[in-house]
Design a protein around this motif. Structure first.
Motif, PDB file in Angstrom:
ATOM      1  N   LEU A 232       0.831  -1.200   0.000  1.00 32.00           N
ATOM      2  CA  LEU A 232       0.000   0.000   0.000  1.00 32.00           C
ATOM      3  C   LEU A 232       0.867   1.252   0.000  1.00 32.00           C
ATOM      4  CD1 LEU A 232      -2.968   1.040   0.278  1.00 32.00           C
ATOM      5  CD2 LEU A 232      -2.581   1.077   2.745  1.00 32.00           C
ATOM      6  N   GLY A 233       0.520   2.223  -0.884  1.00 36.34           N
ATOM      7  CA  GLY A 233       1.238   3.495  -0.946  1.00 36.34           C
ATOM      8  C   GLY A 233       2.464   3.499  -1.823  1.00 36.34           C
ATOM      9  N   SER A 234       2.811   2.388  -2.429  1.00 36.13           N
ATOM     10  CA  SER A 234       4.007   2.338  -3.275  1.00 36.13           C
ATOM     11  C   SER A 234       3.678   2.795  -4.688  1.00 36.13           C
ATOM     12  CB  SER A 234       4.562   0.904  -3.304  1.00 36.13           C
ATOM     13  OG  SER A 234       3.593   0.023  -3.844  1.00 36.13           O
ATOM     14  N   ASN A 235       4.722   2.896  -5.515  1.00 36.24           N
ATOM     15  CA  ASN A 235       4.586   3.297  -6.918  1.00 36.24           C
ATOM     16  C   ASN A 235       4.772   2.068  -7.812  1.00 36.24           C
ATOM     17  OD1 ASN A 235       4.323   5.925  -6.014  1.00 36.24           O
ATOM     18  ND2 ASN A 235       6.503   6.369  -6.281  1.00 36.24           N
ATOM     19  N   VAL A 236       3.924   1.930  -8.805  1.00 39.13           N
ATOM     20  CA  VAL A 236       3.954   0.766  -9.697  1.00 39.13           C
ATOM     21  C   VAL A 236       3.968   1.256 -11.134  1.00 39.13           C
ATOM     22  CG1 VAL A 236       2.745  -1.318 -10.442  1.00 39.13           C
ATOM     23  CG2 VAL A 236       2.728  -0.680  -8.042  1.00 39.13           C
ATOM     24  N   LEU A 237       4.804   0.643 -11.970  1.00 41.69           N
ATOM     25  CA  LEU A 237       4.872   0.922 -13.399  1.00 41.69           C
ATOM     26  C   LEU A 237       4.397  -0.301 -14.166  1.00 41.69           C
ATOM     27  CD1 LEU A 237       8.337   2.717 -13.703  1.00 41.69           C
ATOM     28  CD2 LEU A 237       6.078   3.757 -13.572  1.00 41.69           C
ATOM     29  N   LEU A 238       3.404  -0.132 -15.031  1.00 40.98           N
ATOM     30  CA  LEU A 238       2.908  -1.208 -15.884  1.00 40.98           C
ATOM     31  C   LEU A 238       3.313  -0.905 -17.323  1.00 40.98           C
ATOM     32  CD1 LEU A 238      -0.741  -1.573 -14.505  1.00 40.98           C
ATOM     33  CD2 LEU A 238       1.338  -2.694 -13.707  1.00 40.98           C
ATOM     34  N   ARG A 239       3.923  -1.865 -17.966  1.00 43.90           N
ATOM     35  CA  ARG A 239       4.429  -1.652 -19.330  1.00 43.90           C
ATOM     36  C   ARG A 239       3.921  -2.753 -20.238  1.00 43.90           C
ATOM     37  NH1 ARG A 239      10.397  -0.192 -21.691  1.00 43.90           N
ATOM     38  NH2 ARG A 239      10.084  -1.034 -23.786  1.00 43.90           N
ATOM     39  N   CYS A 240       3.601  -2.351 -21.478  1.00 40.87           N
ATOM     40  CA  CYS A 240       3.263  -3.327 -22.508  1.00 40.87           C
ATOM     41  C   CYS A 240       3.951  -2.922 -23.805  1.00 40.87           C
ATOM     42  CB  CYS A 240       1.758  -3.462 -22.699  1.00 40.87           C
ATOM     43  SG  CYS A 240       0.977  -2.088 -23.575  1.00 40.87           S
ATOM     44  N   ASP A 241       4.353  -3.925 -24.578  1.00 39.24           N
ATOM     45  CA  ASP A 241       5.031  -3.728 -25.857  1.00 39.24           C
ATOM     46  C   ASP A 241       4.205  -4.391 -26.954  1.00 39.24           C
ATOM     47  OD1 ASP A 241       8.091  -2.789 -25.171  1.00 39.24           O
ATOM     48  OD2 ASP A 241       7.207  -4.016 -23.595  1.00 39.24           O
ATOM     49  N   ALA A 242       4.131  -3.741 -28.115  1.00 36.39           N
ATOM     50  CA  ALA A 242       3.330  -4.259 -29.231  1.00 36.39           C
ATOM     51  C   ALA A 242       4.112  -4.121 -30.523  1.00 36.39           C
ATOM     52  CB  ALA A 242       1.998  -3.514 -29.346  1.00 36.39           C
ATOM     53  N   THR A 243       3.888  -5.081 -31.403  1.00 38.08           N
ATOM     54  CA  THR A 243       4.467  -5.059 -32.747  1.00 38.08           C
ATOM     55  C   THR A 243       3.356  -5.312 -33.750  1.00 38.08           C
ATOM     56  OG1 THR A 243       4.994  -7.424 -32.625  1.00 38.08           O
ATOM     57  CG2 THR A 243       6.716  -5.858 -31.959  1.00 38.08           C
ATOM     58  N   GLY A 244       3.510  -4.810 -34.943  1.00 37.07           N
ATOM     59  CA  GLY A 244       2.525  -4.982 -36.010  1.00 37.07           C
ATOM     60  C   GLY A 244       2.759  -3.965 -37.108  1.00 37.07           C
ATOM     61  N   TYR A 245       2.085  -4.170 -38.239  1.00 38.56           N
ATOM     62  CA  TYR A 245       2.185  -3.209 -39.334  1.00 38.56           C
ATOM     63  C   TYR A 245       0.802  -2.966 -39.906  1.00 38.56           C
ATOM     64  CZ  TYR A 245       3.711  -0.778 -43.493  1.00 38.56           C
ATOM     65  OH  TYR A 245       3.894   0.176 -44.462  1.00 38.56           O
ATOM     66  N   PRO A 246       0.384  -1.701 -39.975  1.00 38.38           N
ATOM     67  CA  PRO A 246       1.083  -0.493 -39.523  1.00 38.38           C
ATOM     68  C   PRO A 246       1.294  -0.478 -38.012  1.00 38.38           C
ATOM     69  CG  PRO A 246      -0.792   0.037 -40.955  1.00 38.38           C
ATOM     70  CD  PRO A 246      -0.916  -1.390 -40.601  1.00 38.38           C
ATOM     71  N   THR A 247       2.122   0.464 -37.551  1.00 35.13           N
ATOM     72  CA  THR A 247       2.437   0.539 -36.127  1.00 35.13           C
ATOM     73  C   THR A 247       1.144   0.671 -35.318  1.00 35.13           C
ATOM     74  OG1 THR A 247       4.525   1.633 -36.643  1.00 35.13           O
ATOM     75  CG2 THR A 247       3.725   1.786 -34.375  1.00 35.13           C
ATOM     76  N   PRO A 248       0.899  -0.247 -34.386  1.00 32.21           N
ATOM     77  CA  PRO A 248      -0.378  -0.217 -33.660  1.00 32.21           C
ATOM     78  C   PRO A 248      -0.447   0.921 -32.651  1.00 32.21           C
ATOM     79  CG  PRO A 248       1.014  -1.978 -32.826  1.00 32.21           C
ATOM     80  CD  PRO A 248       1.740  -1.392 -33.993  1.00 32.21           C
ATOM     81  N   GLN A 249      -1.669   1.318 -32.339  1.00 34.52           N
ATOM     82  CA  GLN A 249      -1.944   2.292 -31.289  1.00 34.52           C
ATOM     83  C   GLN A 249      -2.291   1.538 -30.004  1.00 34.52           C
ATOM     84  OE1 GLN A 249      -1.656   5.629 -31.423  1.00 34.52           O
ATOM     85  NE2 GLN A 249      -0.960   5.514 -33.554  1.00 34.52           N
ATOM     86  N   LEU A 250      -1.780   2.022 -28.869  1.00 34.60           N
ATOM     87  CA  LEU A 250      -1.966   1.353 -27.580  1.00 34.60           C
ATOM     88  C   LEU A 250      -2.889   2.176 -26.691  1.00 34.60           C
ATOM     89  CD1 LEU A 250       1.700   0.180 -26.830  1.00 34.60           C
ATOM     90  CD2 LEU A 250      -0.154  -1.109 -27.874  1.00 34.60           C
ATOM     91  N   THR A 251      -3.794   1.498 -26.005  1.00 40.59           N
ATOM     92  CA  THR A 251      -4.687   2.138 -25.032  1.00 40.59           C
ATOM     93  C   THR A 251      -4.793   1.243 -23.803  1.00 40.59           C
ATOM     94  OG1 THR A 251      -6.616   1.108 -26.092  1.00 40.59           O
ATOM     95  CG2 THR A 251      -6.053   3.363 -26.759  1.00 40.59           C
ATOM     96  N   TRP A 252      -4.944   1.884 -22.642  1.00 44.85           N
ATOM     97  CA  TRP A 252      -5.095   1.174 -21.370  1.00 44.85           C
ATOM     98  C   TRP A 252      -6.542   1.290 -20.909  1.00 44.85           C
ATOM     99  CZ3 TRP A 252      -1.490  -1.817 -18.984  1.00 44.85           C
ATOM    100  CH2 TRP A 252      -0.156  -1.686 -19.386  1.00 44.85           C
ATOM    101  N   THR A 253      -7.103   0.178 -20.458  1.00 47.14           N
ATOM    102  CA  THR A 253      -8.442   0.151 -19.880  1.00 47.14           C
ATOM    103  C   THR A 253      -8.442  -0.776 -18.672  1.00 47.14           C
ATOM    104  OG1 THR A 253      -9.134  -1.670 -21.341  1.00 47.14           O
ATOM    105  CG2 THR A 253      -9.578   0.584 -22.097  1.00 47.14           C
ATOM    106  N   ARG A 254      -9.512  -0.681 -17.884  1.00 45.96           N
ATOM    107  CA  ARG A 254      -9.701  -1.582 -16.747  1.00 45.96           C
ATOM    108  C   ARG A 254     -10.883  -2.493 -17.017  1.00 45.96           C
ATOM    109  NH1 ARG A 254      -8.791   1.074 -10.873  1.00 45.96           N
ATOM    110  NH2 ARG A 254      -9.424  -1.084 -10.422  1.00 45.96           N
TER     111      ARG A 254
END
Length: 587
Positions: A232-254
């Motif tokens: 509780l109270g800490s900092n968290v980094l969430l990362r995702c990597d994507a490949t594709g052509y054309p270059t894909p657009q990334l969005t975060w949802t819950r």
């Protein structure tokens, strides 16, 4: 074989009294706007149906019901914006489908399943810009898997395809089609091989045979960890990597549809590669849950999920009064100091949900990697803060409907100092980064949408922007020069109207006065002698017997057939030459 032609220019409905033994029906140059349900269900022997050069704009799914023997369907020269491809299932023997010279803008992907039996498809002279990749994969001869390998008849059968005169947008979605157009002597023949691209601008006017395109690649997305457990109270980094052509657009949802109100940073290190990081600072129990990273491009969409679990401690106090009562009951030896003793405290770790208990042991290595990345990010941020580099006086110095130029002042900057420029539409959470030159305090943002409000932020690299380091602007302002020129043009036009209109009215008055000048008596007598009275000629009405059918049979000559126009005229002449002097029934 009975052939019927209906070309009455006043006909506005599909005729219902066509003889049941008709094999070929042509409805041409009428004002029919719709083909209703089961319009030809009683014509069980019909093989050729031409509804060409009319005003047809609507066709129902069951309009061609019960046409099991139909071999050729021509609907060219109408106003069709869509076509019910499901209706082709009612015509299992259909081989020719002509839809050229209509107003179709798209073809659905599931249309491919209904095109398997076609050997001639003309969709030229429409408004098509692309074809779905699924359609190209399903319909022969694009997909070799559909054709039986041991069937010589289908292997040697060619498919004729008309694509010309469409505003094709040449991107990876039609790359396979473009590659097929370059192959000579294959199972696909184009009616016009000189098909060209209309977009994008770099390929406008380029023939399919000379265009070089890469094939679309569906996005592939992965996250740095699938489960993360953090205190509780800490900092968290969430990362995702994507490949594709054309270059894909990334969005975060819950997964619980709660808005993601966190800082999101995205970068594209190369063509076809993109990564995104979402920063959760000072997390609480409400931040626990499943976060989904979605990648999308022209070829499709894919996603990956990360589950975040928050654990902490809860302090509980045990009242000392229980012990006081017990001791008092035994010997009443409780002293005043004992009654004032401090309460005991116990600490118990509580996960947010029972289902996430024990996740710390499962992904220890992934959690350690995320913590190391977070520590590196904090160290970089601390190094930038130590330099006391600040950005001030952010303002817009030039602005158009598609471009804006920003300038700012950097305080305590060194030669190695760098800034980060982020911008997005006003109200959006994700901001796009923009590369800048560290030696300049000015940047230009291109490709903006007119009449849209944007927000831009400039901050030292590695430091989140503050409210003073952001600016809101819009692209709906008019250029003062253009507005002043517009005002001058209005004034000049008004002055011209005031001067010219009276002159025009005066000239019209003079002309009318000359036209209505009264004639003399001599001229009136001469005019009467000039005209000759004609009598109206009319055909003798024809009587119809009670037992006679309403169908008239007559022999037509080639001069009458030449009255048919455009493409149907050529088809009619060819039909006449092939049929010789055979009679034709007119409705």
């Amino acid at each position: 074989a009975r052939s019927v032609l209906c070309n009455d220019p006043d006909m506005y409905e599909i005729p219902v009294n066509v003889p049941v033994d008709t094999v070929k029906l042509r409805i041409e140059k009428t004002v029919i706007r719709r083909i209703p349900n089961e319009a030809f269900y009683y014509l069980v022997d019909l093989k050729y149906l031409w509804v060409t050069y009319n005003c047809v704009a609507n066709i129902d799914i069951s309009s061609f019901y019960n046409l099991k023997q139909l071999h050729e369907l021509r609907l060219d020269g109408n106003l069709l914006s869509t076509f019910p491809w499901e209706s082709l299932a009612e015509m299992p023997n259909l081989r020719t489908l002509d839809l050229h010279n209509n107003k179709m803008t798209s073809i659905p992907a599931d249309a491919g399943r209904y095109l398997r039996n076609l050997t001639y498809l003309d969709i030229s002279s429409n408004k098509l810009t692309t074809l779905p990749s699924d359609l190209i994969d399903i319909w022969p001869p694009f997909s070799e898997a559909v054709l039986p390998k041991n069937t010589d008849i289908l292997a040697t059968q060619r498919v004729i395809l008309g694509l010309q005169d469409n505003p094709w947008f040449c991107d990876c979605r039609i790359s396979k089609l473009i590659e097929f157009s370059k192959i000579v002597d294959n199972s696909l023949v184009l009616l016009d091989p000189l098909v060209s691209c209309s977009g994008p601008e770099s390929l406008a006017g380029i023939l399919f045979q000379r265009a070089e395109l890469e094939q679309c690649l569906k996005p592939s997305v992965m996250t740095s960890a699938t489960k993360i457990t953090s205190p509780l109270g800490s900092n968290v980094l969430l990362r995702c990597d994507a490949t594709g052509y054309p270059t894909p657009q990334l969005t975060w949802t819950r997964s619980d549809n709660i808005p993601v109100n966190y800082t999101v940073i995205q970068e594209t290190p190369g063509e076809g590669v993109r990564w995104s990081i979402i920063s959760l600072t000072g997390i609480s129990y409400k931040d626990a849950g499943e976060y989904r990273c979605k990648a999308k491009n022209l070829a499709g969409m894919s996603e990956a999920a990360v589950t975040v679990t928050v654990v902490g401690v809860v302090t509980t106090t045990m009242s000392p009064q229980k012990y006081g009562r017990k001791q008092g009951a035994e010997g009443q030896n409780t002293t005043q100091e004992e009654s004032k003793q401090e309460p005991e405290k116990t600490t118990t770790p509580l996960p947010t949900t029972p289902t996430t208990t024990g996740l710390r042991g499962e992904d220890t290595q992934s959690t350690e990697e995320i913590r190391k990345k977070g520590e590196d990010a904090l160290l970089n941020t601390a190094s930038m803060v130590e330099q006391n580099v600040t950005v001030e006086n952010l303002r817009v110095i030039s602005e158009t409907d598609e471009r804006v130029t920003l300038t700012w002042k950097t305080v305590n900057a060194t030669s190695n100092s760098a800034v980060t420029v982020l911008y997005s539409k006003y109200g959006e959470k994700e901001m796009l980064p923009l590369s800048t030159d560290s030696s300049k305090n000015k940047v230009t943002i291109d490709g903006l949408q007119p009449y849209t409000q944007y927000m831009a932020c400039v901050s030292p690299k590695g430091v989140p922007p503050t409210e003073e380091q952001c600016i809101i602007f819009s692209t709906d302002r008019l250029n003062e020069d253009s507005s002043s020129q517009f005002s001058i043009l209005i004034l000049a036009s008004s002055a011209a109207c005031v001067i010219v209109l009276p002159l025009i009215f005066f000239l019209l008055y003079k002309v009318l006065k000359l036209r209505v000048k009264p004639k003399t008596a001599k001229e009136a007598d001469l005019a009467k002698e000039t005209y000759v009275k004609f009598e109206t000629l009319s055909l003798k009405p024809r009587t119809v017997n009670a037992g006679e059918q309403l169908w008239a049979r007559r022999y037509t000559d080639e001069s009458e057939r030449l009255l048919l126009c455009s493409r149907s005229s050529m088809d009619s002449q060819m039909t006449f030459k092939s049929e010789g002097s055979r009679s034709e029934y007119l409705c």
